[in-house]
Design a protein around this motif. Sequence first.
Motif, PDB file in Angstrom:
ATOM      1  N   ARG A  36      -0.988  74.518 104.721  1.00 52.59           N
ATOM      2  CA  ARG A  36      -0.408  75.864 104.835  1.00 52.59           C
ATOM      3  C   ARG A  36      -1.537  76.859 104.950  1.00 52.59           C
ATOM      4  N   PRO A  37      -1.274  78.048 105.507  1.00 53.27           N
ATOM      5  CA  PRO A  37      -2.322  79.075 105.606  1.00 53.27           C
ATOM      6  C   PRO A  37      -2.737  79.583 104.219  1.00 53.27           C
ATOM      7  N   VAL A  38      -3.998  79.936 104.099  1.00 50.77           N
ATOM      8  CA  VAL A  38      -4.540  80.428 102.830  1.00 50.77           C
ATOM      9  C   VAL A  38      -3.757  81.624 102.298  1.00 50.77           C
ATOM     10  N   PRO A  39      -3.408  82.639 103.129  1.00 51.42           N
ATOM     11  CA  PRO A  39      -2.660  83.779 102.581  1.00 51.42           C
ATOM     12  C   PRO A  39      -1.301  83.366 101.984  1.00 51.42           C
ATOM     13  N   GLU A  40      -0.659  82.367 102.570  1.00 48.45           N
ATOM     14  CA  GLU A  40       0.618  81.883 102.042  1.00 48.45           C
ATOM     15  C   GLU A  40       0.417  81.203 100.678  1.00 48.45           C
ATOM     16  N   ILE A  41      -0.652  80.435 100.564  1.00 46.63           N
ATOM     17  CA  ILE A  41      -0.988  79.785  99.293  1.00 46.63           C
ATOM     18  C   ILE A  41      -1.303  80.840  98.237  1.00 46.63           C
ATOM     19  N   ALA A  42      -2.110  81.822  98.598  1.00 50.81           N
ATOM     20  CA  ALA A  42      -2.497  82.887  97.656  1.00 50.81           C
ATOM     21  C   ALA A  42      -1.264  83.628  97.154  1.00 50.81           C
ATOM     22  N   ALA A  43      -0.353  83.953  98.059  1.00 51.91           N
ATOM     23  CA  ALA A  43       0.864  84.673  97.665  1.00 51.91           C
ATOM     24  C   ALA A  43       1.732  83.811  96.741  1.00 51.91           C
ATOM     25  N   ALA A  44       1.857  82.538  97.050  1.00 44.87           N
ATOM     26  CA  ALA A  44       2.672  81.635  96.225  1.00 44.87           C
ATOM     27  C   ALA A  44       2.067  81.482  94.824  1.00 44.87           C
ATOM     28  N   LEU A  45       0.751  81.382  94.749  1.00 42.88           N
ATOM     29  CA  LEU A  45       0.081  81.263  93.448  1.00 42.88           C
ATOM     30  C   LEU A  45       0.293  82.517  92.596  1.00 42.88           C
ATOM     31  N   ARG A  46       0.161  83.665  93.211  1.00 43.41           N
ATOM     32  CA  ARG A  46       0.363  84.922  92.472  1.00 43.41           C
ATOM     33  C   ARG A  46       1.820  85.055  92.018  1.00 43.41           C
ATOM     34  N   ALA A  47       2.741  84.633  92.868  1.00 43.01           N
ATOM     35  CA  ALA A  47       4.163  84.687  92.505  1.00 43.01           C
ATOM     36  C   ALA A  47       4.461  83.738  91.341  1.00 43.01           C
ATOM     37  N   LEU A  48       3.900  82.531  91.386  1.00 43.19           N
ATOM     38  CA  LEU A  48       4.100  81.583  90.287  1.00 43.19           C
ATOM     39  C   LEU A  48       3.517  82.138  88.991  1.00 43.19           C
ATOM     40  N   SER A  49       2.319  82.680  89.066  1.00 43.51           N
ATOM     41  CA  SER A  49       1.664  83.236  87.886  1.00 43.51           C
ATOM     42  C   SER A  49       2.515  84.346  87.265  1.00 43.51           C
ATOM     43  N   ALA A  50       3.010  85.249  88.108  1.00 49.02           N
ATOM     44  CA  ALA A  50       3.856  86.354  87.624  1.00 49.02           C
ATOM     45  C   ALA A  50       5.154  85.817  87.026  1.00 49.02           C
ATOM     46  N   GLU A  51       5.724  84.797  87.657  1.00 47.70           N
ATOM     47  CA  GLU A  51       6.968  84.190  87.157  1.00 47.70           C
ATOM     48  C   GLU A  51       6.768  83.579  85.769  1.00 47.70           C
ATOM     49  N   TYR A  52       5.669  82.849  85.577  1.00 48.83           N
ATOM     50  CA  TYR A  52       5.395  82.232  84.276  1.00 48.83           C
ATOM     51  C   TYR A  52       5.199  83.298  83.203  1.00 48.83           C
ATOM     52  N   THR A  53       4.511  84.374  83.546  1.00 43.65           N
ATOM     53  CA  THR A  53       4.279  85.462  82.601  1.00 43.65           C
ATOM     54  C   THR A  53       5.591  86.148  82.241  1.00 43.65           C
ATOM     55  N   ALA A  54       6.398  86.454  83.239  1.00 43.85           N
ATOM     56  CA  ALA A  54       7.682  87.133  82.999  1.00 43.85           C
ATOM     57  C   ALA A  54       8.621  86.281  82.158  1.00 43.85           C
ATOM     58  N   ALA A  55       8.558  84.970  82.348  1.00 42.78           N
ATOM     59  CA  ALA A  55       9.443  84.065  81.610  1.00 42.78           C
ATOM     60  C   ALA A  55       8.932  83.792  80.190  1.00 42.78           C
ATOM     61  N   GLY A  56       7.711  84.231  79.885  1.00 43.24           N
ATOM     62  CA  GLY A  56       7.150  84.016  78.550  1.00 43.24           C
ATOM     63  C   GLY A  56       6.823  82.553  78.275  1.00 43.24           C
ATOM     64  N   ARG A  57       6.438  81.830  79.309  1.00 41.29           N
ATOM     65  CA  ARG A  57       6.112  80.414  79.170  1.00 41.29           C
ATOM     66  C   ARG A  57       4.922  80.212  78.248  1.00 41.29           C
ATOM     67  N   GLY A  58       4.766  79.009  77.722  1.00 39.44           N
ATOM     68  CA  GLY A  58       3.646  78.680  76.846  1.00 39.44           C
ATOM     69  C   GLY A  58       2.363  78.427  77.606  1.00 39.44           C
ATOM     70  N   PHE A  59       2.469  78.416  78.919  1.00 41.02           N
ATOM     71  CA  PHE A  59       1.287  78.221  79.747  1.00 41.02           C
ATOM     72  C   PHE A  59       1.185  79.352  80.761  1.00 41.02           C
ATOM     73  N   ASP A  60       0.009  79.432  81.353  1.00 39.63           N
ATOM     74  CA  ASP A  60      -0.300  80.516  82.268  1.00 39.63           C
ATOM     75  C   ASP A  60      -1.008  79.915  83.477  1.00 39.63           C
ATOM     76  N   LEU A  61      -0.793  80.488  84.653  1.00 41.25           N
ATOM     77  CA  LEU A  61      -1.525  80.095  85.849  1.00 41.25           C
ATOM     78  C   LEU A  61      -2.528  81.203  86.120  1.00 41.25           C
ATOM     79  N   ARG A  62      -3.826  80.859  86.023  1.00 39.87           N
ATOM     80  CA  ARG A  62      -4.862  81.887  86.147  1.00 39.87           C
ATOM     81  C   ARG A  62      -5.820  81.585  87.283  1.00 39.87           C
ATOM     82  N   GLU A  63      -6.325  82.671  87.869  1.00 39.96           N
ATOM     83  CA  GLU A  63      -7.382  82.568  88.868  1.00 39.96           C
ATOM     84  C   GLU A  63      -8.704  82.787  88.145  1.00 39.96           C
ATOM     85  N   VAL A  64      -9.518  81.748  88.080  1.00 38.54           N
ATOM     86  CA  VAL A  64     -10.814  81.811  87.400  1.00 38.54           C
ATOM     87  C   VAL A  64     -11.829  80.978  88.174  1.00 38.54           C
ATOM     88  N   ALA A  65     -13.061  81.371  88.111  1.00 37.27           N
ATOM     89  CA  ALA A  65     -14.173  80.615  88.702  1.00 37.27           C
ATOM     90  C   ALA A  65     -13.901  80.200  90.143  1.00 37.27           C
TER      91      ALA A  65
END
Length: 186
Positions: A36-65
């Motif tokens: 898939r194109p990089v911008p599509e991957i980037a958007a999906a990752l940010r959406a997943l991260s926001a979804e996990y945060t909004a749902a109050g999950r015990g885990f987080d998807l973070r962009e690091v390093a």
Amino acid sequence: MTDVAPEAGLRAGLEAILLVVDEPVAERTLAQVLERPVPEIAAALRALSAEYTAAGRGFDLREVAGGWRFYTRAEHATLVERFVRDGQQARLTQAALETLAVVAYRQPVSRARVAAIRGVNSDGVMRTLVARGLVEEAGTDSESQALLYRTTSYFLERMGLRELEELPELAPFLPDDVENLEEQKQ
């Protein structure tokens, strides 16, 4: 409806990959793997991260390093620490206890020597003890070039010992001719 299925597949694919990594994975790498194109991957990752945060999950998807990875949330650190420290105390099998005793009393010792003393192949049990951090490699035998093993400081900690010299004496539990018995096995 056709747009939902590919996005859901993309998100599930990202989750599956990110669950098995031990280091952050770059968007470009994920894009190549998922074709898939990089911008599509980037958007999906940010959406997943926001979804996990909004749902109050015990885990987080973070962009690091320079990449993305799952992490446990900081507010659950004490629970995770307790689980890692105490929650995985599966009991050792009889074979593992026997092998650990041989290593503890005969270290440094090779797998072949452990097998000779126990009378059965102990390779799988040794791998388990190494994986659990109770036994570690201790160099090689100068004559046979076999790997030697010893107990770890974690073993001492779990046994409540400061040093190996605190292991109880075996003499009261062994037959009087133990040395002859060992020579006969070899």
